[in-house]
Design a protein around this motif. Structure first.
Motif, PDB file in Angstrom:
ATOM      1  N   PHE A 129       0.839  -1.204   0.000  1.00  0.00           N
ATOM      2  CA  PHE A 129       0.000   0.000   0.000  1.00  0.00           C
ATOM      3  C   PHE A 129       0.875   1.255   0.000  1.00  0.00           C
ATOM      4  CE2 PHE A 129      -2.613   3.350   1.871  1.00  0.00           C
ATOM      5  CZ  PHE A 129      -3.834   3.175   1.226  1.00  0.00           C
ATOM      6  N   LEU A 130       1.966   1.222   0.776  1.00  0.00           N
ATOM      7  CA  LEU A 130       2.886   2.362   0.813  1.00  0.00           C
ATOM      8  C   LEU A 130       3.482   2.607  -0.572  1.00  0.00           C
ATOM      9  CD1 LEU A 130       4.848   1.833   4.170  1.00  0.00           C
ATOM     10  CD2 LEU A 130       2.696   3.036   3.787  1.00  0.00           C
ATOM     11  N   ARG A 131       3.910   1.524  -1.243  1.00  0.00           N
ATOM     12  CA  ARG A 131       4.503   1.662  -2.570  1.00  0.00           C
ATOM     13  C   ARG A 131       3.468   2.193  -3.570  1.00  0.00           C
ATOM     14  NH1 ARG A 131       6.737  -3.476  -1.650  1.00  0.00           N
ATOM     15  NH2 ARG A 131       5.202  -4.327  -3.133  1.00  0.00           N
ATOM     16  N   GLN A 132       2.265   1.635  -3.503  1.00  0.00           N
ATOM     17  CA  GLN A 132       1.217   2.017  -4.453  1.00  0.00           C
ATOM     18  C   GLN A 132       0.894   3.505  -4.378  1.00  0.00           C
ATOM     19  OE1 GLN A 132      -2.447  -0.093  -3.841  1.00  0.00           O
ATOM     20  NE2 GLN A 132      -3.559   1.016  -5.432  1.00  0.00           N
ATOM     21  N   HIS A 133       0.931   4.065  -3.147  1.00  0.00           N
ATOM     22  CA  HIS A 133       0.544   5.470  -2.972  1.00  0.00           C
ATOM     23  C   HIS A 133       1.743   6.367  -2.675  1.00  0.00           C
ATOM     24  CE1 HIS A 133      -3.735   4.479  -3.090  1.00  0.00           C
ATOM     25  NE2 HIS A 133      -3.435   3.415  -2.378  1.00  0.00           N
ATOM     26  N   ASP A 134       2.956   5.824  -2.812  1.00  0.00           N
ATOM     27  CA  ASP A 134       4.189   6.594  -2.643  1.00  0.00           C
ATOM     28  C   ASP A 134       4.217   7.296  -1.280  1.00  0.00           C
ATOM     29  OD1 ASP A 134       6.661   7.620  -3.327  1.00  0.00           O
ATOM     30  OD2 ASP A 134       5.825   9.407  -4.309  1.00  0.00           O
ATOM     31  N   LEU A 135       4.080   6.503  -0.227  1.00  0.00           N
ATOM     32  CA  LEU A 135       4.029   7.036   1.132  1.00  0.00           C
ATOM     33  C   LEU A 135       5.280   6.655   1.915  1.00  0.00           C
ATOM     34  CD1 LEU A 135       0.347   6.086   2.042  1.00  0.00           C
ATOM     35  CD2 LEU A 135       1.193   8.302   1.226  1.00  0.00           C
ATOM     36  N   ILE A 136       5.715   7.558   2.796  1.00  0.00           N
ATOM     37  CA  ILE A 136       6.804   7.231   3.708  1.00  0.00           C
ATOM     38  C   ILE A 136       6.240   6.391   4.845  1.00  0.00           C
ATOM     39  CG2 ILE A 136       8.095   9.304   3.125  1.00  0.00           C
ATOM     40  CD1 ILE A 136       7.171  10.546   5.755  1.00  0.00           C
ATOM     41  N   THR A 137       7.116   5.851   5.680  1.00  0.00           N
ATOM     42  CA  THR A 137       6.659   4.968   6.755  1.00  0.00           C
ATOM     43  C   THR A 137       6.046   5.772   7.902  1.00  0.00           C
ATOM     44  OG1 THR A 137       8.747   5.031   7.966  1.00  0.00           O
ATOM     45  CG2 THR A 137       8.518   3.359   6.216  1.00  0.00           C
ATOM     46  N   GLU A 138       5.334   5.065   8.773  1.00  0.00           N
ATOM     47  CA  GLU A 138       4.743   5.689   9.967  1.00  0.00           C
ATOM     48  C   GLU A 138       5.835   6.271  10.857  1.00  0.00           C
ATOM     49  OE1 GLU A 138       0.948   6.045  12.254  1.00  0.00           O
ATOM     50  OE2 GLU A 138       1.654   6.046  10.196  1.00  0.00           O
ATOM     51  N   ASP A 139       6.929   5.543  11.007  1.00  0.00           N
ATOM     52  CA  ASP A 139       8.028   6.005  11.854  1.00  0.00           C
ATOM     53  C   ASP A 139       8.606   7.314  11.304  1.00  0.00           C
ATOM     54  OD1 ASP A 139      10.027   5.111  14.101  1.00  0.00           O
ATOM     55  OD2 ASP A 139      11.286   5.789  12.428  1.00  0.00           O
ATOM     56  N   GLN A 140       8.851   7.351  10.010  1.00  0.00           N
ATOM     57  CA  GLN A 140       9.396   8.579   9.400  1.00  0.00           C
ATOM     58  C   GLN A 140       8.416   9.749   9.545  1.00  0.00           C
ATOM     59  OE1 GLN A 140       9.925   6.732   5.525  1.00  0.00           O
ATOM     60  NE2 GLN A 140      12.153   6.989   5.646  1.00  0.00           N
ATOM     61  N   ALA A 141       7.128   9.478   9.331  1.00  0.00           N
ATOM     62  CA  ALA A 141       6.134  10.554   9.338  1.00  0.00           C
ATOM     63  C   ALA A 141       5.960  11.153  10.724  1.00  0.00           C
ATOM     64  CB  ALA A 141       4.796  10.019   8.824  1.00  0.00           C
ATOM     65  N   LEU A 142       5.845  10.301  11.756  1.00  0.00           N
ATOM     66  CA  LEU A 142       5.596  10.823  13.110  1.00  0.00           C
ATOM     67  C   LEU A 142       6.807  11.531  13.682  1.00  0.00           C
ATOM     68  CD1 LEU A 142       3.367   8.104  14.803  1.00  0.00           C
ATOM     69  CD2 LEU A 142       2.747  10.421  14.134  1.00  0.00           C
ATOM     70  N   ARG A 143       7.977  11.274  13.154  1.00  0.00           N
ATOM     71  CA  ARG A 143       9.154  12.031  13.589  1.00  0.00           C
ATOM     72  C   ARG A 143       9.280  13.331  12.775  1.00  0.00           C
ATOM     73  NH1 ARG A 143      12.429   8.540  16.806  1.00  0.00           N
ATOM     74  NH2 ARG A 143      11.761   6.350  16.593  1.00  0.00           N
ATOM     75  N   ALA A 144       9.133  13.200  11.462  1.00  0.00           N
ATOM     76  CA  ALA A 144       9.358  14.361  10.602  1.00  0.00           C
ATOM     77  C   ALA A 144       8.343  15.472  10.835  1.00  0.00           C
ATOM     78  CB  ALA A 144       9.308  13.931   9.131  1.00  0.00           C
ATOM     79  N   ILE A 145       7.105  15.128  11.175  1.00  0.00           N
ATOM     80  CA  ILE A 145       6.077  16.162  11.341  1.00  0.00           C
ATOM     81  C   ILE A 145       6.428  17.095  12.496  1.00  0.00           C
ATOM     82  CG2 ILE A 145       4.539  14.973  12.981  1.00  0.00           C
ATOM     83  CD1 ILE A 145       3.453  16.922   9.849  1.00  0.00           C
ATOM     84  N   HIS A 146       7.261  16.594  13.422  1.00  0.00           N
ATOM     85  CA  HIS A 146       7.634  17.400  14.586  1.00  0.00           C
ATOM     86  C   HIS A 146       9.019  18.040  14.464  1.00  0.00           C
ATOM     87  CE1 HIS A 146       4.181  16.057  16.951  1.00  0.00           C
ATOM     88  NE2 HIS A 146       4.434  14.834  16.521  1.00  0.00           N
ATOM     89  N   ILE A 147       9.979  17.339  13.858  1.00  0.00           N
ATOM     90  CA  ILE A 147      11.358  17.842  13.958  1.00  0.00           C
ATOM     91  C   ILE A 147      12.086  17.990  12.632  1.00  0.00           C
ATOM     92  CG2 ILE A 147      11.652  16.970  16.311  1.00  0.00           C
ATOM     93  CD1 ILE A 147      13.217  14.605  15.132  1.00  0.00           C
ATOM     94  N   ALA A 148      11.481  17.594  11.526  1.00  0.00           N
ATOM     95  CA  ALA A 148      12.190  17.736  10.244  1.00  0.00           C
ATOM     96  C   ALA A 148      12.362  19.210   9.908  1.00  0.00           C
ATOM     97  CB  ALA A 148      11.408  17.025   9.134  1.00  0.00           C
ATOM     98  N   GLU A 149      13.586  19.594   9.563  1.00  0.00           N
ATOM     99  CA  GLU A 149      13.837  20.990   9.201  1.00  0.00           C
ATOM    100  C   GLU A 149      13.590  21.241   7.726  1.00  0.00           C
ATOM    101  OE1 GLU A 149      17.276  22.889  10.714  1.00  0.00           O
ATOM    102  OE2 GLU A 149      17.538  21.476  12.356  1.00  0.00           O
ATOM    103  N   ASN A 150      13.535  20.180   6.960  1.00  0.00           N
ATOM    104  CA  ASN A 150      13.338  20.305   5.520  1.00  0.00           C
ATOM    105  C   ASN A 150      11.844  20.333   5.208  1.00  0.00           C
ATOM    106  OD1 ASN A 150      12.861  19.114   2.760  1.00  0.00           O
ATOM    107  ND2 ASN A 150      15.092  19.407   2.692  1.00  0.00           N
TER     108      ASN A 150
END
Length: 751
Positions: free
Chosen positions: A216-237
């Protein structure tokens, strides 16, 4: 290390976790990480001379105190000592600026000796202005340099600074980022406090398990849950944050759809009442006596409903269609199929006016088929019973006896049907009209009155067309059928807008038109937005700048008196509003229906359930006070007979205002589905989605009902497929927890 299900007080301590639970209901690591930032600041703010920030913006200053002022606060009661204590407030001025910047601290006794002139510090908070002075009220702060060499400050900033291991001005390196997340916060729990807890949690968080299949992630070009829940708070990019938002949008769509699919199929194991179609019962008898042919759409919908009623799976279906599209006859034929099988049906209506209208309509269409045990009743007939709150105790008791004994096959009523005293003999089907006025818990309370082990079929009806995304989300636990065509013979309705300030004569002409229609033997409605001066309209917004120069809306009582003595003098006028006693409302409606009243001056109490085919004109005063769907519903009260009809929308607002554009949009089309989409664009999506079963507001942070139809459809299909494989999938249950209280409770209990 920590996991999503861990309680926060184990990770950040009770002192930090307590306010999170008290103010935002945040108890677990998962709760905290899904308390997403509402926006992002641009790091350190250096304010140039003459530059202004908007109120509400989050700002961070690094500067030196150039002035202080101390004052006494109102004495406060101290629970520990039992005495009233005097406390101080402190206001500091930053730098030597032409446009002053100040920060005010309350209960500041402990910092008076340290926040003095010459102290260099960092301040962070939300911008407010007072007399053109930029103010930060009780901001987070961190002393960077002082005459005493002391470094101290707000715990949240100290936590972030100490984690960096830096000291003095080097502490700034911990804050020198492209952005900072700004969280939904309040005065007692500020954004920095939440951010500090998030940083603590992320520092010890184990890799997060992925709840969605890799395919499902590949089909919709989604990052993982782990990446998303970290990046939404601390990603500078910014690109990384956008990827996180996209993934979390899918999380919301899938969580909501999983909650709905669980509800939709949870009753599969329960036994629905089986009601096969009979060719010698009430259904056949009614078909034989109908004075008209059903439309193709009605026949198609009836075939679907009839098949579901004949099945042991409880039906959960919504029937939507324009006012006058023939939903009532479809529901009557469906109920008769259940009565033919020996079951009772309950029809729940939101108002007594609508319940009485349904009672009258059902009796009219059934005729002798509704007169069991009465003179003139046909063999095999049933009875129709009406139960409302305004009935006398004796009347209610008599109706309840009919219902409990099973004599009444069709029971129509208001919320009175939900009372514990109402017992059914063999309830097999529940019909809910104007579904948007009832909650899930109310329709379930009525269904619970069935015999043990039986889950009644459910048919909910609405004349308010529903955009597809709303049908897939708020009503996603129901299958949807739609009636789009109107019965043959329906007359068109012309709609015009009257901008009173521009064309006062047009309003005068409207009264003349009403008089002409009455003299031609027709009747009219005149609608006002409120009853009297104490009745504030729901859509009234005192802060709306468009209305600042407009006069207050006319009340129905003022309108009635003014018309009776003015432009409609000589006509027979009736007054109708929600505060009238039920017997008076019934008397007025009966007189209007009988043609004894020419013009009904009313509020939206006639919005649904009023059927007077001879009424051909409606004038809505202060039409800007009504929503799009409400205007469409009101307009549906006319055009129900053999004569062409006219709807006039009058407003004191200018034509080029937002309200003017909205009224012209309503006037331009009779397509309720087109208007429903426009209504969705105007309204807040949270208002559209409403509440969960417990009454908590459903909040979607990233998923948009306007923009994300494809995501909602993908989520629905995915959840259908996954439910077939594993209805107890723990990862999807976690995503659904915010939308289903029971899931949330179970999730927290496990934590």
């Amino acid at each position: 290390m920590a996991t999503l299900s861990d309680r926060l007080d184990y990770i950040v301590g009770k002192k930090a976790a307590g306010p999170l639970e008290e103010h935002f209901g945040i108890r677990t690591v998962n709760d905290l990480l899904r308390h997403y930032p509402r926006k992002y600041s641009d790091g350190m703010t250096v304010l140039a001379e003459g530059e202004e920030l908007k109120e509400g913006e989050h700002v961070t200053f690094v500067d030196t105190i150039t002035g202080t002022k101390v004052g006494d606060m109102k004495p406060q009661f101290d629970k520990k000592t039992g005495k009233r204590r005097k406390r101080k407030w402190l206001r500091v001025t930053l730098g030597d600026r032409r446009s002053p910047v100040t920060a005010t601290f309350f209960n500041a006794d402990w910092m008076l000796d340290d926040l003095v002139v010459g102290t260099r510090l960092m301040l962070s908070g939300e911008v407010k202005y007072f007399r053109r002075t930029l103010q930060l009220t009780h901001p987070a702060f961190l002393v960077l340099e002082s005459s005493k060499g002391k470094t101290f400050g707000t715990k949240s900033l100290k936590t972030i600074a100490s984690a960096s291991g830096a000291v003095g001005d080097d502490v700034l390196s911990a804050f020198e980022r492209e952005f900072f997340p700004i969280y939904p916060a309040n005065r007692k729990l500020q954004s920095w406090d939440i951010y500090a807890c998030v940083r603590q949690v992320l520092d010890v968080l184990d890799p997060i398990a992925e709840p969605l299949p890799e395919s499902f992630l590949r089909q919709h070009d989604l990052i993982t849950e782990d990446q998303a829940l970290r990046a939404i708070h601390i990603a500078e990019n910014k690109v990384e944050r956008e990827q996180a938002q996209r993934r979390l949008t899918y999380d919301e769509a899938i969580g909501l759809q999983w909650a709905l699919v669980k509800r939709r199929y949870s009753e599969l194991s329960e036994s629905g009442p089986v009601a096969p179609v009979r060719d010698d019962g009430l259904v056949a008898a009614l078909h034989a006596r109908l004075p008209f042919e059903l439309t193709a759409g009605q026949t198609e919908v009836l075939d679907v409903i009839s098949a579901e009623l004949a099945s042991s799976r409880p039906m959960n279906r919504m029937l939507q269609g324009e006012v006058g599209s023939g939903k009532t006859i479809v529901s009557v034929l469906a109920m008769l199929q259940m009565v033919d099988a020996g079951y009772q049906c309950a029809l729940l209506a939101p108002t007594e006016v609508l319940a009485a209208q349904h009672d009258r309509s059902v009796r009219d269409v059934l005729g002798p088929l509704a007169m069991a045990g009465q003179l003139g009743g046909e063999d095999g007939a049933t009875r129709v019973a009406l139960l409302t709150g305004s009935m006398s105790a004796a009347q209610k008791r008599a109706v309840r006896d009919e219902v409990a004994s099973g004599e009444a096959g069709i029971v129509i009523g208001t919320h009175a049907l939900l009372q514990d005293a109402v017992e059914f003999h063999r309830l097999g089907m529940v019909v809910v009209d104007e579904q948007h006025r009832f909650g899930v818990e109310q329709r379930d309370r009525l269904r619970s009155k069935a015999p043990e082990g039986v889950t009644p079929h459910l048919l909910v009806m609405t004349a308010t067309p529903i955009p597809r995304t709303v049908a897939l989300t708020h009503y996603g636990d129901l299958e949807v059928s739609t009636l789009r065509e109107l019965p043959r013979g329906r007359q068109p309705i012309s709609t015009n807008t009257i901008f009173i300030t521009k064309h006062r004569s047009w309003l005068d002409r409207a009264w003349q038109r009403i008089t002409e229609e009455v003299h031609a033997g027709r009747q009219a409605y005149v609608v006002a937005s409120r009853i009297d001066a104490d009745d504030k309209p729901k859509n009234d917004d005192a802060q709306d700048p468009e209305r600042e120069s407009a006069p207050p809306p006319v009340t129905v009582i003022e309108l009635f008196e003014g018309l009776r003595q003015g432009p409609l003098a000589g006509l027979r006028l009736g007054l109708m509003h929600g505060r009238l006693p039920a017997d008076e409302k019934d008397a007025v409606m009966e007189a209007f229906r009988a043609g004894e009243i020419d013009v009904l001056v009313c509020t939206t109490v006639i919005e649904v359930g009023v059927d007077v085919p001879n009424a051909t004109v409606m004038l809505v005063m202060d039409a800007d006070r009504f929503g799009i769907s409400q205007l469409h519903q009101l307009r549906g009260r006319i055009g129900r007979g053999e004569h062409p009809s006219l709807c006039l929308l009058a407003t004191n607002l200018p034509e080029n205002s937002k309200a003017g554009a909205r009224l012209k949009a309503v006037a331009s089309t009779l397509d309720g589905f087109e208007l429903a989409d426009l209504d969705l664009k105007e309204r807040q999506e949270g208002d559209v989605l409403g509440h969960t079963q417990s009454g908590r507001a459903i909040t979607l942070r990233f998923l948009s009902l306007l923009d994300h139809l494809e995501i909602i459809l993908a989520a629905r299909g995915f959840c259908e497929s996954m439910y077939a494989q594993d209805p107890d999938d723990s990862g999807l249950a976690m995503l659904a927890a915010p939308f289903v209280d029971t899931d949330r409770v179970e999730f927290l209990d496990k934590a």
